[in-house]
Design a protein around this motif. Structure first.
Motif, PDB file in Angstrom:
ATOM      1  N   ILE A 116      -2.987  -5.996   3.323  1.00 16.46           N
ATOM      2  CA  ILE A 116      -1.861  -5.065   3.221  1.00 16.46           C
ATOM      3  C   ILE A 116      -2.177  -3.867   4.100  1.00 16.46           C
ATOM      4  N   SER A 117      -1.388  -3.678   5.160  1.00 16.57           N
ATOM      5  CA  SER A 117      -1.577  -2.490   6.001  1.00 16.57           C
ATOM      6  C   SER A 117      -0.741  -1.376   5.394  1.00 16.57           C
ATOM      7  N   SER A 118      -1.409  -0.310   5.018  1.00 15.81           N
ATOM      8  CA  SER A 118      -0.715   0.801   4.388  1.00 15.81           C
ATOM      9  C   SER A 118      -1.318   2.096   4.898  1.00 15.81           C
ATOM     10  N   GLY A 119      -1.029   3.165   4.247  1.00 16.01           N
ATOM     11  CA  GLY A 119      -1.527   4.456   4.673  1.00 16.01           C
ATOM     12  C   GLY A 119      -0.392   5.341   5.140  1.00 16.01           C
ATOM     13  N   ASP A 120       0.824   5.034   4.669  1.00 11.14           N
ATOM     14  CA  ASP A 120       1.998   5.788   5.088  1.00 11.14           C
ATOM     15  C   ASP A 120       2.314   6.935   4.131  1.00 11.14           C
ATOM     16  N   GLU A 121       1.358   7.338   3.332  1.00 14.43           N
ATOM     17  CA  GLU A 121       1.580   8.410   2.372  1.00 14.43           C
ATOM     18  C   GLU A 121       1.429   9.773   3.041  1.00 14.43           C
ATOM     19  N   PHE A 164      -3.186 -14.051   4.597  1.00 13.15           N
ATOM     20  CA  PHE A 164      -1.785 -13.648   4.547  1.00 13.15           C
ATOM     21  C   PHE A 164      -1.675 -12.156   4.796  1.00 13.15           C
ATOM     22  N   LYS A 165      -0.991 -11.770   5.873  1.00 17.05           N
ATOM     23  CA  LYS A 165      -0.682 -10.362   6.118  1.00 17.05           C
ATOM     24  C   LYS A 165       0.626 -10.097   5.403  1.00 17.05           C
ATOM     25  N   VAL A 166       0.566  -9.304   4.358  1.00 11.18           N
ATOM     26  CA  VAL A 166       1.693  -9.032   3.473  1.00 11.18           C
ATOM     27  C   VAL A 166       2.770  -8.225   4.208  1.00 11.18           C
ATOM     28  N   PRO A 167       4.055  -8.600   4.040  1.00 14.89           N
ATOM     29  CA  PRO A 167       5.121  -7.866   4.725  1.00 14.89           C
ATOM     30  C   PRO A 167       5.371  -6.472   4.158  1.00 14.89           C
TER      31      PRO A 167
END
Length: 87
Positions: free
Chosen positions: A60-65, A35-38
């Protein structure tokens, strides 16, 4: 074997509710192993949707900090819900 994957993109909570209704009526299958989390793991999620997907692995694709733009993704509430409703 067969592995089901669900890439949820920018799916929002109202759309999740529609998909859950379709899943419960037997018109669509939401259960997925991967599951690719929205929304990069934002707090915009519904527990019934996570229960229906019941993933083995959640991505979870993140890294927007940044110092200027802090979204605090992924949200702890989402990570906790994934651990409770995953397989």
């Amino acid at each position: 074997g067969r592995v089901r994957m669900l890439f949820a993109g920018d799916l929002n909570e109202p759309a999740e509710q529609i998909l859950v209704a379709e899943h419960e009526a037997g018109r669509t299958a939401l259960t997925a192993e991967v599951f690719k989390v929205p929304h990069h793991g934002s707090a915009d999620f519904s527990v019934p949707f996570l229960k229906a997907v019941s993933p083995v692995v959640s991505i979870i694709s993140s890294g927007d900090e940044s110092a200027k733009n802090e979204h605090i993704h992924p949200r702890a509430s989402l990570v906790g819900a994934l651990s409770r409703h995953g397989r």
